[in-house]
Design an enzyme around this catalytic site. Structure first.
Site, mmCIF file in Angstrom:
data_model
loop_
_atom_site.group_PDB
_atom_site.id
_atom_site.type_symbol
_atom_site.label_atom_id
_atom_site.label_comp_id
_atom_site.label_asym_id
_atom_site.label_seq_id
_atom_site.Cartn_x
_atom_site.Cartn_y
_atom_site.Cartn_z
ATOM 1 N N HIS A 1 32.498 35.090 32.164
ATOM 2 C CA HIS A 1 33.256 36.307 31.858
ATOM 3 C C HIS A 1 34.517 35.964 31.061
ATOM 4 O O HIS A 1 34.904 36.699 30.150
ATOM 5 C CB HIS A 1 33.665 37.011 33.156
ATOM 6 C CG HIS A 1 32.589 37.870 33.749
ATOM 7 N ND1 HIS A 1 31.852 38.771 33.015
ATOM 8 C CD2 HIS A 1 32.128 37.962 35.031
ATOM 9 C CE1 HIS A 1 30.987 39.384 33.807
ATOM 10 N NE2 HIS A 1 31.139 38.913 35.032
ATOM 11 N N HIS B 1 29.483 31.740 36.581
ATOM 12 C CA HIS B 1 29.422 33.162 36.245
ATOM 13 C C HIS B 1 30.808 33.693 35.887
ATOM 14 O O HIS B 1 30.972 34.389 34.868
ATOM 15 C CB HIS B 1 28.844 33.941 37.435
ATOM 16 C CG HIS B 1 28.861 35.429 37.260
ATOM 17 N ND1 HIS B 1 27.766 36.138 36.826
ATOM 18 C CD2 HIS B 1 29.852 36.347 37.462
ATOM 19 C CE1 HIS B 1 28.073 37.428 36.764
ATOM 20 N NE2 HIS B 1 29.336 37.580 37.149
ATOM 21 N N GLU B 2 31.795 33.387 36.707
ATOM 22 C CA GLU B 2 33.145 33.883 36.439
ATOM 23 C C GLU B 2 33.738 33.265 35.184
ATOM 24 O O GLU B 2 34.418 33.942 34.402
ATOM 25 C CB GLU B 2 34.057 33.632 37.649
ATOM 26 C CG GLU B 2 33.610 34.341 38.920
ATOM 27 C CD GLU B 2 33.409 35.834 38.724
ATOM 28 O OE1 GLU B 2 34.094 36.432 37.878
ATOM 29 O OE2 GLU B 2 32.555 36.406 39.425
ATOM 30 N N GLU C 1 27.104 41.855 33.285
ATOM 31 C CA GLU C 1 26.765 41.008 34.426
ATOM 32 C C GLU C 1 25.526 40.173 34.130
ATOM 33 O O GLU C 1 25.467 38.987 34.464
ATOM 34 C CB GLU C 1 26.555 41.857 35.684
ATOM 35 C CG GLU C 1 27.806 42.553 36.186
ATOM 36 C CD GLU C 1 28.905 41.575 36.559
ATOM 37 O OE1 GLU C 1 28.611 40.443 36.992
ATOM 38 O OE2 GLU C 1 30.093 41.942 36.399
#
Length: 283
Positions: free
Chosen positions: A136, A132-133, A202
């Site tokens: 980003h 997930h990070e 998100e």
């Protein structure tokens, strides 16, 4: 990426306008000159040091591969899979489970996890959070997020200027001007963060992480655990943490006060449901 660049320029311009307006209000022509210098310095700090501001807020430090071999292996494997440079890895001593990414671009990116996250999640779930990070980072979310956080921090710091210049005659408080600016600057900072950060990012990072790891249910499980951990151990809502909270994978606060004003996170239940649909999961 183009939209993120435009939002970054807009945020820097708004910061300059706010500082110059405040300088004119407090000091007239001389105040404008001083404010112009402060605005230029503020823009430079926001652009070049926004990652350090976020890491400092979480008291994070670099970690070596000897200290965190599993974390390094996960990040290296996913970075290789994505054909992207490996980011620097930091760890915050915070017991609350959480994580965030910061930096100006993929070559200068940082992924930071809390100590509590490494203790709570198993390897599969940690892989989902790292994915997930990294998403980003690869989606170029980190520049606008980092600058928004840095600007919000600097705007709230302006309240101290109000205290200094707007003191009451008996020196028992900030006076009318100080009190007014304190009430106004917090919502202004929160509004800038909300303007810059879309809640859809998100969802996009969750979906990209699920594709990168090939395991949407792992991230869904991690999000459930993180939400429970945040509820048990909410972070204190000081100005430094609230300004960086939008970068974290989950809102680190209890959901009330200033932390709620800065929240840009969609409901965890909705994020989990989307990930379960990606996996074809039926209850």
């Amino acid at each position: 990426m183009r939209h993120n660049g435009m939002r970054t320029a807009l945020l820097l311009g708004l910061l300059s306008a706010l500082i110059i307006t405040l300088g004119a209000w407090l000091g007239g022509g001389t105040g404008v000159q001083i404010a112009l210098l402060l605005a230029l310095a503020g823009n430079g700090v926001a652009y070049f040091f926004s990652d350090r501001i976020a890491l400092s807020a979480m008291r994070a430090r670099p970690v070596s591969e000897v200290e965190q071999p599993t974390l390094y292996r996960i990040v290296r494997e996913l970075s290789t899979e994505a054909r992207q440079p490996m980011p620097r890895l930091y760890m915050s001593p915070t017991i609350q489970p959480n994580a965030f990414a910061t930096g100006r671009n993929p070559r200068r990116a940082v992924v930071c996890v809390t100590y509590g996250l490494t203790q709570l999640l198993d390897e599969r779930e940690l892989r989902g959070v790292v994915g997930h990070e990294l998403s980003h980072v690869y989606n170029r979310d980190i520049l606008i997020s980092s600058i928004a956080g840095a600007l919000a921090t600097m705007i709230t710091w302006l309240s101290y200027v109000a205290v200094f210049f707007g003191g009451s005659d008996d020196d028992e408080g900030p006076g009318f001007l100080g009190a007014l600016l304190m009430m106004v600057l917090g919502p202004v900072a929160a509004g800038m963060v909300r303007m810059a950060i879309s809640r859809s990012r998100e969802f996009q990072a969750d979906e990209a992480a699920a594709r990168l790891t090939g395991d949407p249910l792992a991230l869904a499980s991690a999000l459930r655990k993180i939400e429970m951990g945040v509820r048990r151990l909410p972070l204190p809502e000081n100005s430094r943490l609230t300004s960086a909270s939008h970068m974290m994978i989950a809102n680190p606060f209890s959901g009330s006060g200033l932390g709620r004003m800065f929240s840009t996170h969609p409901p965890t239940a909705e994020r989990v449901a989307r990930l379960e649909r990606m996996a074809g999961y039926r209850r």
